[in-house]
Design an enzyme around this catalytic site. Structure first.
Site, PDB file in Angstrom:
ATOM      1  CB  SER A 265     -77.148   5.905 -49.113  1.00 17.52           C
ATOM      2  OG  SER A 265     -78.241   6.754 -49.451  1.00 17.52           O
ATOM      3  CG  ASP A 266     -74.248  11.925 -47.962  1.00 22.02           C
ATOM      4  OD1 ASP A 266     -75.298  12.597 -47.868  1.00 22.02           O
ATOM      5  OD2 ASP A 266     -73.136  12.365 -47.641  1.00 22.02           O
ATOM      6  CD1 TRP A 267     -79.336  13.952 -52.691  1.00 20.81           C
ATOM      7  CD2 TRP A 267     -80.383  14.774 -50.900  1.00 20.81           C
ATOM      8  NE1 TRP A 267     -80.440  14.630 -53.129  1.00 20.81           N
ATOM      9  CE2 TRP A 267     -81.106  15.151 -52.061  1.00 20.81           C
ATOM     10  CE3 TRP A 267     -80.849  15.195 -49.651  1.00 20.81           C
ATOM     11  CZ2 TRP A 267     -82.268  15.919 -52.007  1.00 20.81           C
ATOM     12  CZ3 TRP A 267     -82.014  15.964 -49.599  1.00 20.81           C
ATOM     13  CH2 TRP A 267     -82.716  16.319 -50.756  1.00 20.81           C
ATOM     14  N   GLY A 268     -78.570  10.525 -52.456  1.00 21.47           N
ATOM     15  CA  GLY A 268     -78.446  10.100 -53.841  1.00 21.47           C
ATOM     16  C   GLY A 268     -77.324   9.126 -54.126  1.00 21.47           C
ATOM     17  CB  ALA A 269     -74.551   7.830 -52.041  1.00 17.22           C
TER      18      ALA A 269
END
Length: 719
Positions: A265-269
């Site tokens: 995932s991207d950061w926090g997604a």
């Protein structure tokens, strides 16, 4: 003998497996530089030391010493001795910074693009990094979006070629044994560049056919080249956030394309699915993402907090967890981390390799190829005996590397003023700042006037600060800041020739600039050797050859504006009536500067085009050829572009599509024939039923120096 990762998986507890699926930032780990109190961040995320001890990867570590310390501390506490994957954003250089990717795109030079990624990988690898979150291959059409600087442009064909080049550069041919390479992670899957309003993290809404035709090809090209990882996008795709989108990640990426690498995932997604409105809580976020095939959750803790209970309740099959863990362990094995957890990290090699003269030389060459000459009314190249006033906020600034150059240092960058002093007698050079980026004073103006009074020519260095483009740096007004527009206007009053150099990360609305200056060079953020490269071009020691890979709008009101658009039922033709056609009342339909545009210090003349046949069949090819002559007085390189249009498709087709290009070097007076091969396969596209095929009928073949100045011939496809 490699590690038996399947046997290792069988030894792992469910808790240990789930922790492998979590990625945390450096500050969670013992041994990190500037290590502080980590219980606070752990408490905030709802995790404990056991989870941190068993995590699978870390992002943001910097330098061999720190990486070795983190890995050593981790291995001392991890029950099974499973090493961490060290990941970071190494986008356009590690400490030797290359031009931003949009600039690299304008070079149309795959060899140098690959070399830049190879050097970035080498510097990152000796600093202990195993995976880079690059390349970003999102197709971009809206310059309001700050992250256009991280893409190579608006064309799916060209983006695909660059995607392949970057992956080759980062990974090489033998990722296991070549310790100077890193694993690549293509991003952002999918269609992140189509965010509505050019606003970061915003909604993406398009048909599946459009997604497949324009936005997916570059990701697929990166994976075909062997890219090891995929990062999910923040946006929705067909109403579902990418990070929990089973159709996108499992059905398309895993099943249809056969990708068996790691998805992160991207950061926090993962947790952001709550804010999107498709998950009620973190537990549902965890379930949606793991079932969609997302292997690693970056910097939220939905997986460690809820996957165990989801498995125990039967809502998630443990085999799904096992598959994700196995993919992560397999990548660690491919990188040789079980045998050598400190893979490539070396303080001695850091001192030898990073910012070496060899690396700087390539950075300078690529920057030279990436700049685009947008205007020149017989004032460039500069003469070294001229009296020159160098004015502007970027005249002596090291802020020329752009976003995602977080390891680079401004003090290592070659400033324009210093580069000028290597080209000319310093007594003929005057200097003034003229303005700051966003403010100007009368005192600064007067200083600039004084510097310019005795000059033969004024060189203005203007642009955006690096933090005005990049992630979360979206702008509705894409003109230069008003202070710099005022500086240009005041210099114009002096009635001296003005050469302007732009340092920026997006196509700008150039009104107030291009109409007030005699020459305009788009330098983008050219990197560590940027000042030297720009000086090489301005003084004629190199001849500009770059061509735009993203259109410059006439006005922000046009965007998205791009060359390969559809026609309408009421196109704005020259023979059309003045009203009731598809046009603006107050501005042209066309961009100010089109895709493929770029000038040279010499001139190139194109002959009439020739087709080897007027009929194309699936078993026979057609050759399109043209004679290109250097009709000027300086040797130079021309990027010859080849476009095709399907006149009557099963669905509406673009007015033109880039199908090939060739770079040709010509001495003054020299002529060379440039040819392109047309195949039936090159004419295929996704039809309304998503079948990838071609149509019988008429096509236009077009060759020229850019997407608007084209020679055209017709041919027919008969199957």
């Amino acid at each position: 003998m490699g590690k038996d990762v399947k046997a290792l998986l069988e030894q792992m507890t469910l808790d240990e497996k789930i922790a492998q699926l979590l990625q945390l930032a450096t500050f969670f780990y013992k041994g990190a530089a500037g290590e502080g109190e980590i219980t606070g961040p752990m408490a905030d995320m709802g995790i404990d030391e056991d989870v941190v001890t068993n995590t699978g990867s870390v992002l943001g570590a910097s330098g061999a010493k720190e990486v070795q310390n983190i890995q050593k501390e981790h291995l001392a506490e991890n029950r099974l001795g499973i090493p961490l994957l060290i990941m970071a954003d190494i986008v356009h250089g590690f400490k030797t910074i290359f031009p931003v990717p949009l600039a690299i795109g304008c070079s149309w030079n795959m060899e140098l693009a690959e070399k830049s990624a190879e050097i970035a990988a080498k510097e990152a690898a000796v600093s202990g990094i195993h995976v880079t979150f690059a390349p970003m291959v999102d197709l971009v059409r809206d310059p309001r979006w700050g992250r256009v600087m991280e893409s190579t442009g608006e064309d799916p064909y060209l983006n695909s070629e660059f995607a392949r080049a970057f992956v080759r550069g980062f990974q090489g041919e033998d990722l296991t044994n070549d310790l100077n390479r890193v694993a690549a992670c293509v991003k952002h899957f999918a269609a992140y560049g189509a965010a509505e309003g050019g606003r970061d993290y915003n909604t993406v809404n398009m048909s599946e056919r459009q997604l497949r035709e324009s936005y997916l090809p570059a990701y697929k090209a990166a994976l075909d080249e062997g890219c090891e990882m995929v990062m999910t996008a923040f946006n929705t795709v067909d109403g579902i956030p990418a990070t929990g989108n089973k159709k996108l990640m499992k059905d398309l990426l895993r099943d249809e394309w056969g990708f068996d690498g790691v998805i992160i995932s991207d950061w926090g997604a993962v947790k952001e699915q709550i804010f999107h409105g498709v998950a009620a809580d973190e537990k549902e976020c965890a379930q949606k993402s793991i079932e969609a095939g997302v292997d690693i959750e970056m910097m939220t803790s939905c997986y460690p907090k809820h996957l165990k209970e989801l498995v125990e309740s039967g809502e998630v099959n443990e085999e799904t967890i096992n598959e994700s863990v196995l993919r992560i362990l397999t990548l660690k094995e491919k990188l040789g981390l079980f045998e050598n957890p400190y893979r490539g990290a070396s303080e001695e090699l850091e001192a030898e390799v990073i910012l070496s003269e060899e690396h700087r030389k390539v950075s300078r060459e690529l920057a030279t190829k990436s700049c685009v000459l947008l205007k020149n009314e017989n004032v460039l190249p500069l003469q070294k005996e001229q009296k020159i006033a160098l004015i502007g906020p970027f005249a002596s600034s090291g802020d020329i590397m752009g976003a995602w150059s977080w390891h680079g240092r401004q003090e290592d960058a070659v400033q324009l003023q210093a580069a000028f002093k290597t080209k000319m007698d310093a007594s003929n050079l005057t200097f003034a700042k003229g303005s700051d980026i966003e403010t100007i004073t009368e005192e600064q103006i007067q200083e600039a006037v004084s510097a310019a009074e005795g000059a033969d020519v004024i060189v203005l260095a203007v642009g955006e600060r690096a933090d005005m483009s990049g992630e979360a740096k979206c702008r509705a007004d894409i003109r230069l800041p008003q202070a710099q527009l005022e500086l240009i206007a005041r210099m114009k009053e002096l009635q001296k020739p003005i050469v302007t150099v732009l340092f920026n990360g997006r196509p700008l609305d150039l009104h107030g600039v291009i109409d007030r200056v005699d020459a305009l060079l788009e330098a983008w953020y050219p990197g560590t050797e940027g000042g030297a490269a720009v000086a090489d071009l301005l003084f004629g020691d190199a001849n500009p050859s770059g061509k735009l890979t993203m259109s410059f709008p006439y006005s922000v009101g046009q965007v998205p504006v791009y060359y390969n658009h559809f026609n309408t039922g009421r196109p704005n033709r020259p023979d059309a009536p003045d009203h009731y056609v598809s046009k603006y009342l107050d501005i042209p339909n066309e961009p100010l500067l089109p895709f493929g545009y770029g000038l040279s210090y010499t001139s190139f003349t194109y002959s009439e085009m020739n087709l080897s046949s007027k009929t194309l069949t699936p078993s026979e090819e057609i050759t399109a050829s043209i004679q290109v002559t250097n009709s000027g007085e300086m040797a130079g390189e021309e990027i010859v572009q080849f476009y095709v249009r399907d006149i009557a498709g099963e669905i509406v087709r673009p007015l033109k599509e880039l199908k090939g290009y060739k770079k040709v070097w010509l001495e003054p007076g020299e002529t060379k024939e440039v040819s392109f091969t047309i195949t039936e396969e090159a004419l295929r596209y996704f039809h309304s039923n998503l079948e990838f095929t071609s149509d019988n009928g008429e096509f236009h073949a077009m060759i020229g120096p850019n997407s608007t100045e084209l020679t055209l011939l017709s041919f027919r496809l008969e199957k």
